[in-house]
Design an enzyme around this catalytic site. Structure first.
Site, PDB file in Angstrom:
ATOM      1  N   GLY A  12      -9.192  -0.118   7.672  1.00 39.48           N
ATOM      2  CA  GLY A  12     -10.242  -0.331   6.666  1.00 39.48           C
ATOM      3  C   GLY A  12     -11.002  -1.609   6.969  1.00 39.48           C
ATOM      4  O   GLY A  12     -11.477  -2.310   6.076  1.00 39.48           O
ATOM      5  N   GLY A  15     -14.415  -2.794   5.480  1.00 38.44           N
ATOM      6  CA  GLY A  15     -14.570  -3.036   4.033  1.00 38.44           C
ATOM      7  C   GLY A  15     -14.740  -4.511   3.733  1.00 38.44           C
ATOM      8  O   GLY A  15     -14.866  -5.350   4.636  1.00 38.44           O
ATOM      9  N   TYR A 156      -5.537   5.165  -8.578  1.00 41.95           N
ATOM     10  CA  TYR A 156      -5.506   4.045  -7.638  1.00 41.95           C
ATOM     11  C   TYR A 156      -4.337   3.089  -7.965  1.00 41.95           C
ATOM     12  O   TYR A 156      -3.588   2.676  -7.072  1.00 41.95           O
ATOM     13  CB  TYR A 156      -6.851   3.323  -7.722  1.00 41.95           C
ATOM     14  CG  TYR A 156      -6.973   2.028  -6.967  1.00 41.95           C
ATOM     15  CD1 TYR A 156      -7.129   2.004  -5.586  1.00 41.95           C
ATOM     16  CD2 TYR A 156      -6.977   0.798  -7.650  1.00 41.95           C
ATOM     17  CE1 TYR A 156      -7.273   0.796  -4.912  1.00 41.95           C
ATOM     18  CE2 TYR A 156      -7.133  -0.394  -6.984  1.00 41.95           C
ATOM     19  CZ  TYR A 156      -7.276  -0.396  -5.616  1.00 41.95           C
ATOM     20  OH  TYR A 156      -7.421  -1.583  -4.956  1.00 41.95           O
ATOM     21  N   LYS A 160      -1.143   2.237  -5.661  1.00 40.63           N
ATOM     22  CA  LYS A 160      -0.804   0.873  -5.216  1.00 40.63           C
ATOM     23  C   LYS A 160       0.649   0.543  -5.564  1.00 40.63           C
ATOM     24  O   LYS A 160       1.404   0.024  -4.749  1.00 40.63           O
ATOM     25  CB  LYS A 160      -1.756  -0.152  -5.847  1.00 40.63           C
ATOM     26  CG  LYS A 160      -3.164  -0.132  -5.265  1.00 40.63           C
ATOM     27  CD  LYS A 160      -3.171  -0.674  -3.848  1.00 40.63           C
ATOM     28  CE  LYS A 160      -4.542  -0.712  -3.215  1.00 40.63           C
ATOM     29  NZ  LYS A 160      -4.509  -1.027  -1.776  1.00 40.63           N
TER      30      LYS A 160
HETATM   31  N1  SER Z   1     -11.289  -4.145  -7.272  1.00 40.34           N
HETATM   32  C1  SER Z   1     -10.417  -3.016  -7.432  1.00 40.34           C
HETATM   33  C2  SER Z   1     -11.090  -1.939  -8.174  1.00 40.34           C
HETATM   34  O1  SER Z   1     -11.899  -2.232  -9.012  1.00 40.34           O
HETATM   35  C3  SER Z   1      -9.175  -3.415  -8.163  1.00 40.34           C
HETATM   36  O2  SER Z   1      -8.247  -3.836  -7.232  1.00 40.34           O
HETATM   37  O3  SER Z   1     -10.774  -0.814  -7.965  1.00 40.34           O
END
Ligand code: SER
Length: 340
Positions: A12, A15, A156, A160
């Site tokens: 990644g 990014g 997400y 994680k």
């Molecule tokens: N910045 C990320 C998000 O907003 C959070 O880790 O998904």
């Protein structure tokens, strides 16, 4: 057997964190950098890396090729779909965020076995790993510790949190029933990053994006409608400190580490406080509020602040930018120059 120079692998890499990390690594070490990203790197970064591979972390044949070509002893696994995007495509998010991480952990294990030495595996986790049920609980909780409120509401966040556990499994219990256990070869270390704000890049697909979007829009002279309420509060950090935290934890002596995943805090302004500093720096900025109740719900489930005492005690974490200095010394001058 030919002796190969150990390299650092960054997934990644194109990014936001990758941008900052490549520049920092290229300044500081002689260790060559190999990158893996689905998109080609920003041309400004390509001279800084030894090899750029354009492929997905789900492409195991690309990983096998890397395995045969390079000796990797440090991995920064940054590739992920962020929280807002993941809610639209949860299955895809799981594939990239979890199966992709599993592929990289296997890659690290094989690297470590074939060179018979540990591979340090750096993983940016997130405040999204937390999930508080409502704003009142969030207000009462204040600074949350790593083991509290581990009940994320987003795909997400679940990804994680689970990958932190996967990393711990590879580090400590991998194939624990095998005749000769091979655990301990992947040295997995995670930082639970706050919302990161970079002066160089704008994020895409995250839910903490309102802060960086507001700043960049103001600098470009564009109007911005903030999608959360003015009193919304979560931890944020200037990108150089986010990169620094990863590098510092990567360098820490293993025996000093008491946790798999560490909180790191810096400042935790409300959206209104960010708006005030931005408006002072860019008086022509038009910032309004157009609350998106669903994205607001996600941000409300994240803590207002984090307790980062373990990171400070174990590996000397200490951010260089507080709220005032993040804006006055890093964000505002760098962004001004960027859009000049
Ligand atoms: N910045 C990320 C998000 O907003 C959070 O880790 O998904």
């Amino acid at each position: 057997m030919t002796v190969r120079k150990p390299v650092v692998l960054i997934t990644g890499a194109g990014g936001e964190i990758g941008h900052g990390l490549i520049s920092r690594l290229a300044q500081g070490t002689s260790r060559p950098i190999v990158t893996l990203d689905v998109n080609p790197l920003d041309p400004a970064l390509t001279p800084l890396v030894q090899r750029e591979v354009t492929a997905s972390i789900l492409d195991t044949s690309a990983l096998d090729r890397l395995l045969s070509e390079f000796e990797v002893d440090l991995i920064f696994h940054l590739a992920a779909l962020l929280s807002t995007r993941s809610e639209f495509t949860p299955v895809m998010a799981h594939r990239v965020n979890v199966e992709g991480t599993l592929n990289l952990l296997e890659f690290a294990q094989k690297q470590a076995e074939s060179h018979d030495r540990p591979v340090v595996f750096m993983y940016p986790s997130s405040i999204a790993a937390y999930g508080l049920p409502d704003v009142e609980t969030k207000r009462r909780a204040g600074r949350v510790r790593e083991d509290e409120w581990a009940t994320p509401t987003t795909m997400y966040g679940c990804n994680k949190l689970y990958c932190e556990q996967l990393g711990r499994y590879y580090s400590r219990h991998y194939k624990q029933l095998a005749a000769k256990t091979k655990s301990g070869l992947v040295d997995f270390r995670a930082v639970r990053s706050p919302g990161l704000i970079s002066a160089m890049t704008v994020p895409s697909g995250g839910t903490s994006d309102y802060a960086p979007e507001m700043i960049h829009a103001a600098a470009r002279g564009e109007a911005y409608a903030c999608f959360v309420r003015p009193d919304t509060q979560i931890p944020f950090m200037a990108m150089p400190d986010g990169v620094d935290a990863l590098l510092r934890l990567a360098d820490a002596p293993r025996e000093r580490l008491t946790r798999t995943a560490y909180n790191v805090g810096a400042f935790n302004p409300t959206a209104a406080e960010i708006q005030q500093v931005v408006a002072r720096a860019f008086p022509a900025a038009t910032i309004t509020y157009q609350v998106d109740a669903k994205r607001q719900g996600i941000v409300d489930s994240w803590p207002a602040d984090v307790d980062d005492r373990a990171a400070r005690a174990d590996w000397g974490y200490c951010p260089s930018h507080d709220f005032t200095c993040a804006f006055s010394e890093y964000l505002i001058p760098t962004i001004r120059q960027r859009y000049a």
